[in-house]
Design a protein around this motif. Structure first.
Motif, PDB file in Angstrom:
ATOM      1  N   ASP A 194       0.965  -1.276   0.092  1.00 43.56           N
ATOM      2  CA  ASP A 194      -0.056  -0.006   0.019  1.00 43.56           C
ATOM      3  C   ASP A 194       0.712   1.214  -0.050  1.00 43.56           C
ATOM      4  O   ASP A 194       0.595   2.211  -0.596  1.00 43.56           O
ATOM      5  CB  ASP A 194      -1.065   0.200   1.287  1.00 43.56           C
ATOM      6  N   TYR A 195       1.879   1.297   0.782  1.00 41.77           N
ATOM      7  CA  TYR A 195       2.923   2.289   0.574  1.00 41.77           C
ATOM      8  C   TYR A 195       3.372   2.749  -0.651  1.00 41.77           C
ATOM      9  O   TYR A 195       3.516   3.888  -0.884  1.00 41.77           O
ATOM     10  CB  TYR A 195       3.700   1.904   1.912  1.00 41.77           C
ATOM     11  N   VAL A 196       4.083   1.594  -1.326  1.00 43.60           N
ATOM     12  CA  VAL A 196       4.535   1.697  -2.618  1.00 43.60           C
ATOM     13  C   VAL A 196       3.638   2.300  -3.653  1.00 43.60           C
ATOM     14  O   VAL A 196       3.995   3.001  -4.346  1.00 43.60           O
ATOM     15  CB  VAL A 196       5.272   0.385  -3.090  1.00 43.60           C
ATOM     16  N   GLN A 197       2.122   1.697  -3.574  1.00 48.09           N
ATOM     17  CA  GLN A 197       1.203   2.006  -4.232  1.00 48.09           C
ATOM     18  C   GLN A 197       0.760   3.560  -4.301  1.00 48.09           C
ATOM     19  O   GLN A 197       0.490   4.225  -5.182  1.00 48.09           O
ATOM     20  CB  GLN A 197      -0.047   1.203  -4.279  1.00 48.09           C
ATOM     21  N   ALA A 198       0.718   3.894  -2.992  1.00 48.65           N
ATOM     22  CA  ALA A 198       0.501   5.417  -2.717  1.00 48.65           C
ATOM     23  C   ALA A 198       1.539   6.468  -3.355  1.00 48.65           C
ATOM     24  O   ALA A 198       0.996   7.513  -3.447  1.00 48.65           O
ATOM     25  CB  ALA A 198       0.476   5.630  -1.198  1.00 48.65           C
ATOM     26  N   LEU A 199       2.675   5.836  -3.637  1.00 47.13           N
ATOM     27  CA  LEU A 199       3.932   6.868  -4.176  1.00 47.13           C
ATOM     28  C   LEU A 199       3.626   6.972  -5.683  1.00 47.13           C
ATOM     29  O   LEU A 199       4.363   7.979  -6.330  1.00 47.13           O
ATOM     30  CB  LEU A 199       4.977   6.363  -3.775  1.00 47.13           C
ATOM     31  N   LEU A 200       2.580   6.148  -6.643  1.00 48.63           N
ATOM     32  CA  LEU A 200       2.849   5.950  -7.684  1.00 48.63           C
ATOM     33  C   LEU A 200       2.141   7.348  -8.302  1.00 48.63           C
ATOM     34  O   LEU A 200       0.965   7.715  -7.715  1.00 48.63           O
ATOM     35  CB  LEU A 200       1.997   4.895  -8.381  1.00 48.63           C
ATOM     36  N   PRO A 201       2.555   7.815  -9.290  1.00 48.83           N
ATOM     37  CA  PRO A 201       1.828   9.057  -9.845  1.00 48.83           C
ATOM     38  C   PRO A 201       0.763   8.615 -10.770  1.00 48.83           C
ATOM     39  O   PRO A 201       0.371   7.747 -11.250  1.00 48.83           O
ATOM     40  CB  PRO A 201       2.773   9.744 -10.715  1.00 48.83           C
ATOM     41  N   ALA A 202      -0.324   9.758 -10.690  1.00 51.46           N
ATOM     42  CA  ALA A 202      -1.596   9.588 -11.454  1.00 51.46           C
ATOM     43  C   ALA A 202      -0.934   9.656 -13.076  1.00 51.46           C
ATOM     44  O   ALA A 202      -0.237  10.456 -13.520  1.00 51.46           O
ATOM     45  CB  ALA A 202      -2.641  10.694 -11.259  1.00 51.46           C
ATOM     46  N   PRO A 203      -1.807   9.083 -14.034  1.00 48.56           N
ATOM     47  CA  PRO A 203      -1.640   9.228 -15.513  1.00 48.56           C
ATOM     48  C   PRO A 203      -1.836  10.602 -15.681  1.00 48.56           C
ATOM     49  O   PRO A 203      -2.668  11.338 -15.174  1.00 48.56           O
ATOM     50  CB  PRO A 203      -2.603   8.219 -16.131  1.00 48.56           C
ATOM     51  N   ILE A 204      -1.119  10.879 -16.765  1.00 46.56           N
ATOM     52  CA  ILE A 204      -1.152  12.482 -17.293  1.00 46.56           C
ATOM     53  C   ILE A 204      -2.045  12.052 -18.890  1.00 46.56           C
ATOM     54  O   ILE A 204      -1.714  11.710 -19.583  1.00 46.56           O
ATOM     55  CB  ILE A 204       0.061  12.863 -17.801  1.00 46.56           C
ATOM     56  N   GLU A 205      -3.194  12.794 -18.681  1.00 48.67           N
ATOM     57  CA  GLU A 205      -4.091  12.648 -19.793  1.00 48.67           C
ATOM     58  C   GLU A 205      -4.364  13.941 -20.942  1.00 48.67           C
ATOM     59  O   GLU A 205      -4.626  13.702 -21.935  1.00 48.67           O
ATOM     60  CB  GLU A 205      -5.299  12.549 -19.382  1.00 48.67           C
ATOM     61  N   HIS A 206      -3.376  15.085 -20.350  1.00 51.24           N
ATOM     62  CA  HIS A 206      -3.695  16.209 -21.253  1.00 51.24           C
ATOM     63  C   HIS A 206      -2.299  16.956 -21.027  1.00 51.24           C
ATOM     64  O   HIS A 206      -1.334  16.787 -20.449  1.00 51.24           O
ATOM     65  CB  HIS A 206      -4.655  17.372 -20.447  1.00 51.24           C
ATOM     66  N   GLY A 207      -1.971  17.764 -22.293  1.00 53.32           N
ATOM     67  CA  GLY A 207      -0.700  18.345 -22.337  1.00 53.32           C
ATOM     68  C   GLY A 207       0.072  17.854 -23.216  1.00 53.32           C
ATOM     69  O   GLY A 207      -0.091  17.087 -24.155  1.00 53.32           O
ATOM     70  N   PRO A 208       1.580  18.620 -23.483  1.00 53.73           N
ATOM     71  CA  PRO A 208       2.468  18.088 -24.424  1.00 53.73           C
ATOM     72  C   PRO A 208       3.026  16.308 -24.259  1.00 53.73           C
ATOM     73  O   PRO A 208       3.367  15.985 -25.085  1.00 53.73           O
ATOM     74  CB  PRO A 208       3.664  18.889 -24.205  1.00 53.73           C
ATOM     75  N   LEU A 209       2.915  16.157 -22.932  1.00 51.27           N
ATOM     76  CA  LEU A 209       3.329  14.506 -22.717  1.00 51.27           C
ATOM     77  C   LEU A 209       2.033  14.041 -22.065  1.00 51.27           C
ATOM     78  O   LEU A 209       1.404  14.498 -21.281  1.00 51.27           O
ATOM     79  CB  LEU A 209       4.633  14.325 -21.720  1.00 51.27           C
ATOM     80  N   ARG A 210       1.783  12.570 -22.562  1.00 52.63           N
ATOM     81  CA  ARG A 210       0.572  11.968 -22.105  1.00 52.63           C
ATOM     82  C   ARG A 210       1.317  10.648 -21.272  1.00 52.63           C
ATOM     83  O   ARG A 210       1.981  10.156 -22.183  1.00 52.63           O
ATOM     84  CB  ARG A 210      -0.268  11.371 -23.274  1.00 52.63           C
ATOM     85  N   VAL A 211       1.092  10.365 -20.160  1.00 51.68           N
ATOM     86  CA  VAL A 211       1.491   9.241 -19.806  1.00 51.68           C
ATOM     87  C   VAL A 211       0.488   8.234 -19.069  1.00 51.68           C
ATOM     88  O   VAL A 211      -0.381   8.495 -18.390  1.00 51.68           O
ATOM     89  CB  VAL A 211       2.525   9.641 -18.487  1.00 51.68           C
ATOM     90  N   ASP A 212       0.658   6.991 -19.573  1.00 47.95           N
ATOM     91  CA  ASP A 212      -0.329   5.978 -19.155  1.00 47.95           C
ATOM     92  C   ASP A 212       0.489   4.765 -18.491  1.00 47.95           C
ATOM     93  O   ASP A 212       2.008   4.702 -18.769  1.00 47.95           O
ATOM     94  CB  ASP A 212      -1.074   5.538 -20.081  1.00 47.95           C
ATOM     95  N   TRP A 213       0.341   3.740 -17.579  1.00 52.48           N
ATOM     96  CA  TRP A 213       0.786   2.942 -17.077  1.00 52.48           C
ATOM     97  C   TRP A 213      -0.027   1.719 -16.607  1.00 52.48           C
ATOM     98  O   TRP A 213      -1.102   1.878 -16.248  1.00 52.48           O
ATOM     99  CB  TRP A 213       1.767   3.263 -15.896  1.00 52.48           C
ATOM    100  N   ALA A 214       0.611   0.470 -16.349  1.00 50.28           N
ATOM    101  CA  ALA A 214       0.170  -0.690 -15.811  1.00 50.28           C
ATOM    102  C   ALA A 214       0.878  -1.245 -14.904  1.00 50.28           C
ATOM    103  O   ALA A 214       2.227  -1.356 -15.107  1.00 50.28           O
ATOM    104  CB  ALA A 214      -0.351  -1.500 -16.928  1.00 50.28           C
ATOM    105  N   PHE A 215       0.516  -1.363 -13.583  1.00 47.25           N
ATOM    106  CA  PHE A 215       1.356  -1.997 -12.372  1.00 47.25           C
ATOM    107  C   PHE A 215       0.646  -3.053 -11.570  1.00 47.25           C
ATOM    108  O   PHE A 215      -0.528  -2.623 -11.054  1.00 47.25           O
ATOM    109  CB  PHE A 215       2.078  -0.722 -11.472  1.00 47.25           C
ATOM    110  N   VAL A 216       1.271  -4.046 -11.548  1.00 50.39           N
ATOM    111  CA  VAL A 216       0.316  -5.330 -10.822  1.00 50.39           C
ATOM    112  C   VAL A 216       1.588  -5.815 -10.000  1.00 50.39           C
ATOM    113  O   VAL A 216       2.639  -6.403 -10.375  1.00 50.39           O
ATOM    114  CB  VAL A 216      -0.248  -6.253 -11.564  1.00 50.39           C
ATOM    115  N   PRO A 217       1.712  -5.711  -8.802  1.00 49.09           N
ATOM    116  CA  PRO A 217       2.679  -6.188  -7.904  1.00 49.09           C
ATOM    117  C   PRO A 217       2.588  -7.786  -7.655  1.00 49.09           C
ATOM    118  O   PRO A 217       1.422  -8.440  -7.931  1.00 49.09           O
ATOM    119  CB  PRO A 217       2.244  -5.594  -6.378  1.00 49.09           C
ATOM    120  N   SER A 218       3.541  -8.498  -7.678  1.00 49.15           N
ATOM    121  CA  SER A 218       3.648  -9.917  -7.796  1.00 49.15           C
ATOM    122  C   SER A 218       3.036 -10.658  -6.408  1.00 49.15           C
ATOM    123  O   SER A 218       2.836  -9.742  -5.316  1.00 49.15           O
ATOM    124  CB  SER A 218       5.190 -10.390  -7.887  1.00 49.15           C
TER     125      SER A 218
END
Length: 396
Positions: free
Chosen positions: A161-185
């Protein structure tokens, strides 16, 4: 005498001799039914341990009553999962047969070790049971052992939970769009990533993978992430990747952290020049996909793992990013996935997946995750799965 009575009482555990009560864990509800039986602490009982789903690490004991698994009450174990039927399956512990699962002709089926079952099936110990998008491991252990394991599971949950709380939100607007998928083992690895604007022109992104598994690796990755997010490396220019990685190497020497070292991919993009400077150390390459989705450029520098050798001189590289292109960062857990035959996925296969047409760019990390799940016999990851996608747009 009081101490003797206390010790005797601790050897026994009541099996829900209380009225039915519901407790929720994310999108999961366990409805506990009354029973008159008590079990000795050293008696071996059957348990389901959630490996993947809404409450990883949750342990559910199968007692003297059958447990109905379904999407809504009156099921005993309610999984709010669209792939779970209203009355999906029943689990029952028999004194001589063992743990038996009975499929109730569920639409999406009940799976044991990756195989769909029909009717009733005896679950061997350590079997993997899959119900919808939820994956459980079957165990037969004592109540004392279960309590000890639950204590460890609490540590895992807090670290995750601590690690996941540090993950940034995806960026949907602007010059850079960032998306991600993360599943802990299932055992919690050491993956972590982050990104942020250093100023109005320069954008930093990183992905790290700490050696080993468990809360120690996860918390170590969280510490490194906090250092990178806060910029707390004195005298370091965070716009220069080789400086950042070199400073991390001195700060997180493996001798001071229980022998843990880590791989990293750290890059800084300058939108004025479209230049992307990067430094990777012991990490898989990032891939630059051109705007037509036809060409792939590997972005990697060959360096030692961070923390392995004090004073090591790291190397960096630069690349010009065409508008409309994408860069993918990922950990080895995104491609080193064993199928039901034990074959491990290869980096070149993962690279080929990035070029597969037919999906929208925005869905690609999720698509890669779903493709990875299909390789697994029961969708339980042995290592963290992490993919970060950065789209370089023409939007100012």
């Amino acid at each position: 005498m009081g101490q003797v009575i206390t010790r005797l009482a601790e050897q026994f555990e009541p099996y829900e001799a209380v009225p039915p009560v519901s407790e929720a864990a994310g999108d999961m509800t366990i409805v506990r039914r009354a029973s008159s039986l008590w079990h000795a602490a050293d008696e071996r009982c059957w348990y389901l341990v959630m490996v993947e789903g809404t409450g990883p690490g949750t342990r559910i004991r199968i007692g003297d009553r059958p447990i109905v698994v379904g999407r809504i009450e009156p099921a005993d174990l309610v999984l709010h999962d669209t792939e779970v039927s209203r009355r999906h399956c029943t689990l029952e512990a028999h004194p001589h047969t063992g743990l038996v699962v009975t499929d109730h002709e569920a639409t999406n089926g009940t799976y044991v070790n990756g195989e769909r079952i029909q009717g009733s099936f005896v679950l061997p110990e350590h079997a993997i049971l899959q119900v919808g998008r939820h994956v459980f491991r079957c165990e037969q252990i004592s109540a004392v052992e279960a309590a000890r394991l639950d204590s460890h599971a609490d540590e895992f949950r807090r670290a995750r939970d601590y690690v996941q709380a540090l993950l940034p939100a995806p960026i949907e607007h602007g010059p850079l769009r960032v998306d991600w998928a993360f599943v802990p083992s299932a055992e919690l690895g050491g993956d972590a990533f982050g990104y942020h604007w250093l100023d109005e022109h320069r954008f930093a992104v990183f992905l790290i993978d700490v050696s080993g598994h468990g809360p120690g690796a996860a918390l170590h990755s969280a510490s490194i992430t906090n250092v990178l997010r806060s910029g707390s490396l004195p005298g370091v220019n965070f716009a220069v990747p080789v400086e950042v990685v070199g400073a991390l190497n001195e700060t997180f020497a493996m001798e001071a952290y229980g022998g843990m070292c880590f791989s990293i991919w750290y890059g800084v993009y300058d939108r004025r020049s479209a230049q992307f400077d990067y430094c990777s150390a012991g990490h898989p390459p990032a891939y630059l996909i051109d705007w037509e989705g036809a060409g792939v450029l590997s972005l990697q520098t060959r360096n030692l793992l961070v923390g392995a050798l004090p004073g090591y001189r790291f190397r960096s590289e630069s690349v010009t990013i065409p508008m409309g292109s994408r860069v993918y960062l990922f950990s080895d857990g995104a491609f080193e996935i064993r199928d039901e035959h034990g074959r491990e996925g290869r980096l070149e296969d993962f690279r080929a997946q990035l070029l597969v047409p037919g999906t929208t760019p925005e869905s690609r990390p999720a698509w890669l995750l779903e493709h990875a799940r299909r390789r697994l016999p029961a969708r339980a990851f042995e290592d963290d799965f992490t993919v970060v996608s950065i789209e370089f747009c023409c939007v100012p």
